[in-house]
Design a protein around this motif. Sequence first.
Motif, mmCIF file in Angstrom:
data_model
loop_
_atom_site.group_PDB
_atom_site.id
_atom_site.type_symbol
_atom_site.label_atom_id
_atom_site.label_comp_id
_atom_site.label_asym_id
_atom_site.label_seq_id
_atom_site.Cartn_x
_atom_site.Cartn_y
_atom_site.Cartn_z
ATOM 1 N N VAL A 245 12.986 98.214 13.565
ATOM 2 C CA VAL A 245 11.987 97.528 14.386
ATOM 3 C C VAL A 245 12.359 97.756 15.848
ATOM 4 O O VAL A 245 13.473 97.442 16.268
ATOM 5 C CB VAL A 245 11.956 96.005 14.099
ATOM 6 C CG1 VAL A 245 10.940 95.313 14.993
ATOM 7 C CG2 VAL A 245 11.668 95.736 12.630
ATOM 8 N N ASP A 246 11.427 98.311 16.608
ATOM 9 C CA ASP A 246 11.634 98.501 18.044
ATOM 10 C C ASP A 246 11.377 97.168 18.726
ATOM 11 O O ASP A 246 10.227 96.735 18.878
ATOM 12 C CB ASP A 246 10.695 99.578 18.579
ATOM 13 C CG ASP A 246 10.952 99.893 20.040
ATOM 14 O OD1 ASP A 246 11.233 98.956 20.827
ATOM 15 O OD2 ASP A 246 10.845 101.076 20.408
ATOM 16 N N MET A 247 12.438 96.490 19.121
ATOM 17 C CA MET A 247 12.313 95.157 19.694
ATOM 18 C C MET A 247 11.584 95.168 21.033
ATOM 19 O O MET A 247 10.867 94.227 21.358
ATOM 20 C CB MET A 247 13.694 94.513 19.845
ATOM 21 C CG MET A 247 14.328 94.121 18.531
ATOM 22 S SD MET A 247 13.382 92.881 17.613
ATOM 23 C CE MET A 247 13.636 91.450 18.653
ATOM 24 N N VAL B 72 8.569 92.665 21.382
ATOM 25 C CA VAL B 72 8.662 91.584 22.364
ATOM 26 C C VAL B 72 7.521 91.695 23.374
ATOM 27 O O VAL B 72 6.859 90.701 23.697
ATOM 28 C CB VAL B 72 10.030 91.584 23.077
ATOM 29 C CG1 VAL B 72 10.042 90.597 24.234
ATOM 30 C CG2 VAL B 72 11.139 91.252 22.085
ATOM 31 N N GLU B 73 7.274 92.885 23.856
ATOM 32 C CA GLU B 73 6.186 93.071 24.827
ATOM 33 C C GLU B 73 4.842 92.644 24.237
ATOM 34 O O GLU B 73 4.037 91.971 24.889
ATOM 35 C CB GLU B 73 6.138 94.519 25.297
ATOM 36 C CG GLU B 73 5.252 94.714 26.502
ATOM 37 C CD GLU B 73 5.611 95.965 27.262
ATOM 38 O OE1 GLU B 73 5.525 95.918 28.501
ATOM 39 O OE2 GLU B 73 5.976 96.986 26.640
ATOM 40 N N VAL C 282 16.408 97.397 15.857
ATOM 41 C CA VAL C 282 17.213 96.607 14.923
ATOM 42 C C VAL C 282 16.687 96.841 13.518
ATOM 43 O O VAL C 282 15.570 97.312 13.327
ATOM 44 C CB VAL C 282 17.162 95.090 15.251
ATOM 45 C CG1 VAL C 282 17.708 94.822 16.646
ATOM 46 C CG2 VAL C 282 15.763 94.525 15.082
ATOM 47 N N LEU C 283 17.501 96.502 12.536
ATOM 48 C CA LEU C 283 17.026 96.489 11.167
ATOM 49 C C LEU C 283 16.541 95.075 10.885
ATOM 50 O O LEU C 283 17.303 94.120 10.999
ATOM 51 C CB LEU C 283 18.136 96.876 10.195
ATOM 52 C CG LEU C 283 18.432 98.357 10.124
ATOM 53 C CD1 LEU C 283 19.628 98.619 9.214
ATOM 54 C CD2 LEU C 283 17.223 99.129 9.630
ATOM 55 N N GLY C 284 15.275 94.955 10.559
ATOM 56 C CA GLY C 284 14.710 93.633 10.328
ATOM 57 C C GLY C 284 13.341 93.723 9.698
ATOM 58 O O GLY C 284 12.887 94.797 9.312
ATOM 59 N N TRP D 13 25.200 94.864 18.557
ATOM 60 C CA TRP D 13 24.227 93.776 18.527
ATOM 61 C C TRP D 13 23.174 93.928 19.610
ATOM 62 O O TRP D 13 23.455 94.380 20.715
ATOM 63 C CB TRP D 13 24.941 92.439 18.736
ATOM 64 C CG TRP D 13 25.890 92.125 17.630
ATOM 65 C CD1 TRP D 13 27.218 92.433 17.576
ATOM 66 C CD2 TRP D 13 25.586 91.474 16.398
ATOM 67 N NE1 TRP D 13 27.757 92.011 16.385
ATOM 68 C CE2 TRP D 13 26.779 91.402 15.650
ATOM 69 C CE3 TRP D 13 24.426 90.917 15.867
ATOM 70 C CZ2 TRP D 13 26.838 90.818 14.396
ATOM 71 C CZ3 TRP D 13 24.487 90.322 14.617
ATOM 72 C CH2 TRP D 13 25.685 90.289 13.892
ATOM 73 N N ILE D 14 21.970 93.511 19.281
ATOM 74 C CA ILE D 14 20.894 93.358 20.252
ATOM 75 C C ILE D 14 20.657 91.862 20.379
ATOM 76 O O ILE D 14 20.545 91.149 19.372
ATOM 77 C CB ILE D 14 19.589 94.060 19.784
ATOM 78 C CG1 ILE D 14 19.809 95.570 19.669
ATOM 79 C CG2 ILE D 14 18.429 93.724 20.708
ATOM 80 C CD1 ILE D 14 20.093 96.285 20.970
#
Length: 164
Positions: free
Chosen positions: A4-6, A10-11, A38-40, A76-77
């Motif tokens: 997942v491109d955070m 987020v944007e 992240v992996l999510g 971590w992110i």
Amino acid sequence: MDPVDMGILVEEVVDSFATLAKEGQIQMTFVDKIPSTVLGNTSALRQVLINLISNALKFSQQGATVIVGLSEEMHWIHLSVKDEGRGIPPQEIPKIFDRFYRATGSEQIQGAGLGLSVAKLLVEAMGGRILVESAVGTGSTFTVSLQKQRPLHETLPFPSNPQA
């Protein structure tokens, strides 16, 4: 779980709250738009963001600022949502993620007290953690930490088992 491109997620969520922030005369900013995968679970992460940003806006007064940011530390992110709201009394912080818990003084603000408990469950299900720092009168910062997606060449080997 998927990559997942955070930054993109987020944007997208911050943009979806732009009208609500403007109506409440609250400045909302997304800072530190670092490349961060992240992996999510995209739906779960979206819900976490919605819950955190919604709370930040609900508990902020006109003229306040809500800052959403991303940072990186080793593997971590970190996603942070910082508000200038009323803050959480220190004795209530250990209970803030409990189901149906509502902090003292929040009775007039709409909600059932489930947003933070849901956010915590979702974050922990993805192997992450959520923390809060707060001071009465100055606001709160909620930080979600999730493992970065590692490139294939950085995949850790399985541990060896000499007794197998």
